[in-house]
Write a protein that holds these residues in place. Sequence first.
Motif, PDB file in Angstrom:
ATOM      1  N   ARG A   2       0.838  -1.198   0.000  1.00  0.00           N
ATOM      2  CA  ARG A   2       0.000   0.000   0.000  1.00  0.00           C
ATOM      3  C   ARG A   2       0.877   1.254   0.000  1.00  0.00           C
ATOM      4  NH1 ARG A   2      -4.041   1.246   4.916  1.00  0.00           N
ATOM      5  NH2 ARG A   2      -5.029   3.140   4.124  1.00  0.00           N
ATOM      6  N   ILE A   3       0.525   2.182  -0.867  1.00  0.00           N
ATOM      7  CA  ILE A   3       1.363   3.360  -1.088  1.00  0.00           C
ATOM      8  C   ILE A   3       0.563   4.640  -0.835  1.00  0.00           C
ATOM      9  CG2 ILE A   3       2.836   4.537  -2.797  1.00  0.00           C
ATOM     10  CD1 ILE A   3       3.802   1.941  -3.349  1.00  0.00           C
ATOM     11  N   LEU A   4       1.242   5.635  -0.246  1.00  0.00           N
ATOM     12  CA  LEU A   4       0.629   6.956  -0.062  1.00  0.00           C
ATOM     13  C   LEU A   4       1.313   7.953  -0.994  1.00  0.00           C
ATOM     14  CD1 LEU A   4      -1.138   9.074   1.449  1.00  0.00           C
ATOM     15  CD2 LEU A   4       0.721   9.251   3.128  1.00  0.00           C
ATOM     16  N   VAL A   5       0.512   8.704  -1.738  1.00  0.00           N
ATOM     17  CA  VAL A   5       1.029   9.765  -2.609  1.00  0.00           C
ATOM     18  C   VAL A   5       0.601  11.101  -2.018  1.00  0.00           C
ATOM     19  CG1 VAL A   5       0.826  10.838  -4.891  1.00  0.00           C
ATOM     20  CG2 VAL A   5       0.906   8.329  -4.694  1.00  0.00           C
ATOM     21  N   VAL A   6       1.573  11.970  -1.711  1.00  0.00           N
ATOM     22  CA  VAL A   6       1.255  13.318  -1.225  1.00  0.00           C
ATOM     23  C   VAL A   6       1.805  14.303  -2.252  1.00  0.00           C
ATOM     24  CG1 VAL A   6       1.320  14.912   0.726  1.00  0.00           C
ATOM     25  CG2 VAL A   6       1.582  12.451   1.147  1.00  0.00           C
ATOM     26  N   LEU A  12      -0.255  15.572 -11.742  1.00  0.00           N
ATOM     27  CA  LEU A  12       0.800  14.642 -11.348  1.00  0.00           C
ATOM     28  C   LEU A  12       0.277  13.642 -10.316  1.00  0.00           C
ATOM     29  CD1 LEU A  12       3.679  13.657 -11.517  1.00  0.00           C
ATOM     30  CD2 LEU A  12       4.356  15.447  -9.895  1.00  0.00           C
ATOM     31  N   ASN A  13      -0.533  14.142  -9.370  1.00  0.00           N
ATOM     32  CA  ASN A  13      -1.116  13.261  -8.357  1.00  0.00           C
ATOM     33  C   ASN A  13      -1.917  12.148  -9.046  1.00  0.00           C
ATOM     34  OD1 ASN A  13      -2.999  12.176  -6.387  1.00  0.00           O
ATOM     35  ND2 ASN A  13      -2.358  13.837  -5.031  1.00  0.00           N
ATOM     36  N   ARG A  14      -2.748  12.538 -10.011  1.00  0.00           N
ATOM     37  CA  ARG A  14      -3.584  11.563 -10.719  1.00  0.00           C
ATOM     38  C   ARG A  14      -2.722  10.554 -11.502  1.00  0.00           C
ATOM     39  NH1 ARG A  14      -6.488  14.808 -14.303  1.00  0.00           N
ATOM     40  NH2 ARG A  14      -7.226  15.943 -12.493  1.00  0.00           N
ATOM     41  N   GLN A  15      -1.671  11.071 -12.160  1.00  0.00           N
ATOM     42  CA  GLN A  15      -0.779  10.176 -12.924  1.00  0.00           C
ATOM     43  C   GLN A  15      -0.084   9.175 -12.008  1.00  0.00           C
ATOM     44  OE1 GLN A  15       2.015  12.636 -15.130  1.00  0.00           O
ATOM     45  NE2 GLN A  15       0.344  13.842 -15.976  1.00  0.00           N
ATOM     46  N   LEU A  16       0.355   9.658 -10.853  1.00  0.00           N
ATOM     47  CA  LEU A  16       1.039   8.767  -9.907  1.00  0.00           C
ATOM     48  C   LEU A  16       0.093   7.683  -9.408  1.00  0.00           C
ATOM     49  CD1 LEU A  16       3.036  11.454  -7.904  1.00  0.00           C
ATOM     50  CD2 LEU A  16       4.064   9.506  -9.081  1.00  0.00           C
ATOM     51  N   VAL A  17      -1.117   8.104  -9.003  1.00  0.00           N
ATOM     52  CA  VAL A  17      -2.092   7.141  -8.487  1.00  0.00           C
ATOM     53  C   VAL A  17      -2.399   6.093  -9.553  1.00  0.00           C
ATOM     54  CG1 VAL A  17      -4.475   6.833  -7.711  1.00  0.00           C
ATOM     55  CG2 VAL A  17      -3.103   8.724  -6.795  1.00  0.00           C
ATOM     56  N   VAL A  47       5.293   2.226   1.223  1.00  0.00           N
ATOM     57  CA  VAL A  47       6.140   3.308   0.691  1.00  0.00           C
ATOM     58  C   VAL A  47       5.298   4.583   0.633  1.00  0.00           C
ATOM     59  CG1 VAL A  47       7.457   4.170  -1.306  1.00  0.00           C
ATOM     60  CG2 VAL A  47       7.500   1.728  -0.781  1.00  0.00           C
ATOM     61  N   VAL A  48       5.954   5.733   0.897  1.00  0.00           N
ATOM     62  CA  VAL A  48       5.284   7.020   0.742  1.00  0.00           C
ATOM     63  C   VAL A  48       6.028   7.834  -0.310  1.00  0.00           C
ATOM     64  CG1 VAL A  48       4.665   9.204   1.857  1.00  0.00           C
ATOM     65  CG2 VAL A  48       4.475   7.067   3.144  1.00  0.00           C
ATOM     66  N   ILE A  49       5.275   8.479  -1.214  1.00  0.00           N
ATOM     67  CA  ILE A  49       5.854   9.402  -2.180  1.00  0.00           C
ATOM     68  C   ILE A  49       5.411  10.786  -1.758  1.00  0.00           C
ATOM     69  CG2 ILE A  49       5.854  10.123  -4.598  1.00  0.00           C
ATOM     70  CD1 ILE A  49       5.198   7.026  -5.097  1.00  0.00           C
ATOM     71  N   LEU A  50       6.385  11.633  -1.399  1.00  0.00           N
ATOM     72  CA  LEU A  50       6.092  12.904  -0.737  1.00  0.00           C
ATOM     73  C   LEU A  50       6.698  14.080  -1.486  1.00  0.00           C
ATOM     74  CD1 LEU A  50       5.109  14.389   1.922  1.00  0.00           C
ATOM     75  CD2 LEU A  50       7.378  13.873   2.861  1.00  0.00           C
ATOM     76  N   ASP A  51       5.841  14.962  -1.981  1.00  0.00           N
ATOM     77  CA  ASP A  51       6.312  16.188  -2.618  1.00  0.00           C
ATOM     78  C   ASP A  51       6.872  17.104  -1.532  1.00  0.00           C
ATOM     79  OD1 ASP A  51       6.721  18.081  -4.624  1.00  0.00           O
ATOM     80  OD2 ASP A  51       4.744  18.981  -4.316  1.00  0.00           O
ATOM     81  N   HIS A 104      10.636  10.418 -15.236  1.00  0.00           N
ATOM     82  CA  HIS A 104       9.927   9.387 -15.986  1.00  0.00           C
ATOM     83  C   HIS A 104       9.240   8.470 -14.981  1.00  0.00           C
ATOM     84  CE1 HIS A 104      11.370  10.264 -20.019  1.00  0.00           C
ATOM     85  NE2 HIS A 104      12.517  10.584 -19.457  1.00  0.00           N
ATOM     86  N   MET A 105       7.990   8.151 -15.232  1.00  0.00           N
ATOM     87  CA  MET A 105       7.230   7.307 -14.311  1.00  0.00           C
ATOM     88  C   MET A 105       7.949   5.981 -14.065  1.00  0.00           C
ATOM     89  SD  MET A 105       4.667   7.731 -12.393  1.00  0.00           S
ATOM     90  CE  MET A 105       3.562   8.991 -13.010  1.00  0.00           C
TER      91      MET A 105
END
Length: 228
Positions: A2-6, A12-17, A47-51, A104-105
Motif C-alpha cells: 500500500r502506497i501513499l502519494v502526497v 501529477l497526483n492523478r498520474q502517480l495514483v 512506501v510514501v511518495i512525498l512532494d 519518468h514514471m
Amino acid sequence: MRILVVEDDKDLNRQLVSALTDSGYAVDSAADGEEGYFLGDTEPYDVVILDIGLPKMDGISVLEQWRRANRVMPVIILTARDRWSDKVAGMDAGADDYVAKPFHMEELLARVRAQVRRATGHAKSEIECGPVRLDTKAARVTYDGQQVKLTSHEYRLLAYLMHHNGRVVSRTELVEHLYDQDFDRDSNTIEVFIGRLRKKIPSDMIETVRGLGYRMQAKAEPQKSDEV
Ligand code: CA
C-alpha cells in the motif's frame, strides 16, 4: 503493498495514483501537507511518495514529524530539478530516496520497487518461493515456469505474502496493506482470496496458522527454527 502519494499538483497526483494502481499497489493520495501527514501518521504504508513543496505543511516538516513519531516507512521525496538543497534537507529529514521533477514514471516505479525490496529484506527484483516465482518488475507470477493468471487483488495478496515469505502475516496486516482507505474492508474476503490462490499454486504453500494468520513457504525446504 500500500502506497501513499502526497502531491498538490492535481495532474501529477492523478498520474502517480494511476501508474501505481496499474502496477498492482493499493494507493491513497493527499493533496496537501496536513492531510498527507495525518494519513502517514495513522495508516500503515509500505512506501510514501512525498512532494516537498506542499500547501498547509511543507514536505520536509511532514517528514520530520513522522520520523519524530517513529514512523519508519520508506519515503521517496519529489524535489524540483534545480533545488539541490531540497534533496539534502529531505535526506537529512529522513527520506530514503528522491526523484527530481520532471521524472519518468518508470524511474519512480523502479525506486518504489527498490524501497519495498529493501524494507522486506530482498535484494533481487524476482522473489522465489519453491516453484513459485514473483517478478516484481512485470507484476507477474509463475509456477513451474508457467504464468499464473491472477486478478489484481489475488496478485496483491500473493505478492505481499511472497515479500514476507517464511513469516506469519496476520489477517489484519493483510487487510491494512492490501486495500486503500476507501475500500470496504472485510477480513473475511482475505480468506476467500487465500482459497482462490490455493487453487492456483500448490495449496500447502500457504499455511493457515490458527489464530495468527497465514505463512507462505516452500514445503520442500522446511525451516527448523519454525518448529520451536
Ligand atoms: Ca508541489
